[in-house]
Design a protein around this motif. Structure first.
Motif, PDB file in Angstrom:
ATOM      1  N   PHE A 128       0.832  -1.207   0.000  1.00  0.00           N
ATOM      2  CA  PHE A 128       0.000   0.000   0.000  1.00  0.00           C
ATOM      3  C   PHE A 128       0.867   1.258   0.000  1.00  0.00           C
ATOM      4  N   ARG A 129       1.969   1.225   0.744  1.00  0.00           N
ATOM      5  CA  ARG A 129       2.870   2.382   0.771  1.00  0.00           C
ATOM      6  C   ARG A 129       3.481   2.595  -0.613  1.00  0.00           C
ATOM      7  N   GLN A 130       3.902   1.505  -1.274  1.00  0.00           N
ATOM      8  CA  GLN A 130       4.467   1.611  -2.619  1.00  0.00           C
ATOM      9  C   GLN A 130       3.419   2.083  -3.621  1.00  0.00           C
ATOM     10  N   ALA A 131       2.189   1.619  -3.467  1.00  0.00           N
ATOM     11  CA  ALA A 131       1.117   2.059  -4.374  1.00  0.00           C
ATOM     12  C   ALA A 131       0.887   3.563  -4.224  1.00  0.00           C
ATOM     13  N   GLY A 132       0.930   4.053  -2.996  1.00  0.00           N
ATOM     14  CA  GLY A 132       0.793   5.498  -2.782  1.00  0.00           C
ATOM     15  C   GLY A 132       1.926   6.260  -3.422  1.00  0.00           C
ATOM     16  N   ARG A 133       3.141   5.709  -3.336  1.00  0.00           N
ATOM     17  CA  ARG A 133       4.297   6.344  -3.960  1.00  0.00           C
ATOM     18  C   ARG A 133       4.115   6.386  -5.477  1.00  0.00           C
ATOM     19  N   GLU A 134       3.646   5.301  -6.058  1.00  0.00           N
ATOM     20  CA  GLU A 134       3.425   5.256  -7.500  1.00  0.00           C
ATOM     21  C   GLU A 134       2.378   6.274  -7.942  1.00  0.00           C
ATOM     22  N   GLN A 135       1.352   6.462  -7.126  1.00  0.00           N
ATOM     23  CA  GLN A 135       0.336   7.475  -7.457  1.00  0.00           C
ATOM     24  C   GLN A 135       0.964   8.865  -7.475  1.00  0.00           C
ATOM     25  N   LEU A 136       1.815   9.143  -6.499  1.00  0.00           N
ATOM     26  CA  LEU A 136       2.484  10.446  -6.469  1.00  0.00           C
ATOM     27  C   LEU A 136       3.410  10.618  -7.668  1.00  0.00           C
ATOM     28  N   LEU A 137       4.124   9.555  -8.042  1.00  0.00           N
ATOM     29  CA  LEU A 137       4.983   9.641  -9.227  1.00  0.00           C
ATOM     30  C   LEU A 137       4.162   9.862 -10.494  1.00  0.00           C
ATOM     31  N   GLY A 138       2.982   9.250 -10.557  1.00  0.00           N
ATOM     32  CA  GLY A 138       2.096   9.482 -11.696  1.00  0.00           C
ATOM     33  C   GLY A 138       1.653  10.935 -11.760  1.00  0.00           C
ATOM     34  N   MET A 139       1.322  11.502 -10.626  1.00  0.00           N
ATOM     35  CA  MET A 139       0.930  12.915 -10.598  1.00  0.00           C
ATOM     36  C   MET A 139       2.101  13.803 -11.018  1.00  0.00           C
ATOM     37  N   ARG A 140       3.310  13.436 -10.587  1.00  0.00           N
ATOM     38  CA  ARG A 140       4.485  14.206 -10.985  1.00  0.00           C
ATOM     39  C   ARG A 140       4.654  14.170 -12.501  1.00  0.00           C
ATOM     40  N   SER A 141       4.427  13.014 -13.123  1.00  0.00           N
ATOM     41  CA  SER A 141       4.541  12.887 -14.576  1.00  0.00           C
ATOM     42  C   SER A 141       3.547  13.798 -15.287  1.00  0.00           C
ATOM     43  N   ILE A 142       2.330  13.848 -14.762  1.00  0.00           N
ATOM     44  CA  ILE A 142       1.311  14.718 -15.367  1.00  0.00           C
ATOM     45  C   ILE A 142       1.718  16.178 -15.250  1.00  0.00           C
ATOM     46  N   VAL A 143       2.204  16.579 -14.081  1.00  0.00           N
ATOM     47  CA  VAL A 143       2.625  17.969 -13.885  1.00  0.00           C
ATOM     48  C   VAL A 143       3.798  18.295 -14.804  1.00  0.00           C
ATOM     49  N   ASP A 144       4.788  17.394 -14.889  1.00  0.00           N
ATOM     50  CA  ASP A 144       5.935  17.627 -15.775  1.00  0.00           C
ATOM     51  C   ASP A 144       5.497  17.763 -17.231  1.00  0.00           C
ATOM     52  N   PHE A 145       4.561  16.922 -17.660  1.00  0.00           N
ATOM     53  CA  PHE A 145       4.047  16.984 -19.031  1.00  0.00           C
ATOM     54  C   PHE A 145       3.460  18.358 -19.318  1.00  0.00           C
ATOM     55  N   TRP A 146       2.622  18.846 -18.408  1.00  0.00           N
ATOM     56  CA  TRP A 146       1.963  20.130 -18.653  1.00  0.00           C
ATOM     57  C   TRP A 146       2.924  21.299 -18.540  1.00  0.00           C
ATOM     58  N   ILE A 147       3.914  21.207 -17.682  1.00  0.00           N
ATOM     59  CA  ILE A 147       4.926  22.265 -17.611  1.00  0.00           C
ATOM     60  C   ILE A 147       5.695  22.329 -18.925  1.00  0.00           C
ATOM     61  N   GLU A 148       6.098  21.159 -19.438  1.00  0.00           N
ATOM     62  CA  GLU A 148       6.815  21.123 -20.718  1.00  0.00           C
ATOM     63  C   GLU A 148       5.950  21.675 -21.847  1.00  0.00           C
ATOM     64  N   ARG A 149       4.688  21.333 -21.839  1.00  0.00           N
ATOM     65  CA  ARG A 149       3.774  21.807 -22.883  1.00  0.00           C
ATOM     66  C   ARG A 149       3.624  23.330 -22.836  1.00  0.00           C
ATOM     67  N   ILE A 150       3.506  23.875 -21.637  1.00  0.00           N
ATOM     68  CA  ILE A 150       3.405  25.333 -21.473  1.00  0.00           C
ATOM     69  C   ILE A 150       4.691  26.001 -21.938  1.00  0.00           C
ATOM     70  N   ASP A 151       5.844  25.428 -21.571  1.00  0.00           N
ATOM     71  CA  ASP A 151       7.130  26.004 -21.989  1.00  0.00           C
ATOM     72  C   ASP A 151       7.262  26.027 -23.506  1.00  0.00           C
ATOM     73  N   ARG A 152       6.844  24.937 -24.180  1.00  0.00           N
ATOM     74  CA  ARG A 152       6.911  24.906 -25.650  1.00  0.00           C
ATOM     75  C   ARG A 152       5.992  25.960 -26.256  1.00  0.00           C
ATOM     76  N   ARG A 153       4.801  26.094 -25.703  1.00  0.00           N
ATOM     77  CA  ARG A 153       3.847  27.064 -26.230  1.00  0.00           C
ATOM     78  C   ARG A 153       4.389  28.489 -26.055  1.00  0.00           C
ATOM     79  N   GLU A 154       4.980  28.771 -24.903  1.00  0.00           N
ATOM     80  CA  GLU A 154       5.561  30.096 -24.674  1.00  0.00           C
ATOM     81  C   GLU A 154       6.741  30.346 -25.602  1.00  0.00           C
TER      82      GLU A 154
END
Length: 109
Positions: free
Chosen positions: A65-91
């Motif tokens: 369960f602790r590892q599953a929670g960690r994986e969820q946080l890493l998934g959220m980090r991936s989503i945030v990184d994706f959108w930051i990169e997308r915003i940077d390209r657009r700018e």
């Protein structure tokens, strides 16, 4: 105004505190220290819950369960990184900076 008059007007003493006003300050400090020590030794609701969960859920499941929670946080980090990169390209495109310089134009005849 004596303590009896004060209570008669509705201001009750705190629970577990002698409000006669006759004690010495050092006695009062000692009482408060004893009370604090008793409060700090109490088992909290969180401790009881953790103890119960330790009895019900095996340690291996807790690790999963602790590892599953960690994986969820890493998934959220991936989503945030994706959108930051997308915003940077657009700018960058809007500013006409590095994106246009890095591209090579090929003329079609």
């Amino acid at each position: 105004m004596n303590p009896t008059t004060r209570r008669a007007r509705g201001a009750a003493a705190s629970a577990g505190i002698d409000d006669t006003g006759t004690g010495e300050p050092q006695d009062r400090v000692g009482e408060l220290e004893d009370r604090l020590a008793r409060l700090e030794q109490r088992v909290t609701l969180a401790d009881r819950g953790r103890s119960l969960m330790d009895q019900v859920i095996p340690p291996e499941a807790t690790r999963h369960f602790r590892q599953a929670g960690r994986e969820q946080l890493l998934g959220m980090r991936s989503i945030v990184d994706f959108w930051i990169e997308r915003i940077d390209r657009r700018e960058a495109r809007a500013a006409g900076s590095a994106v246009d310089d890095a591209r090579e134009r090929i003329e079609i005849e």
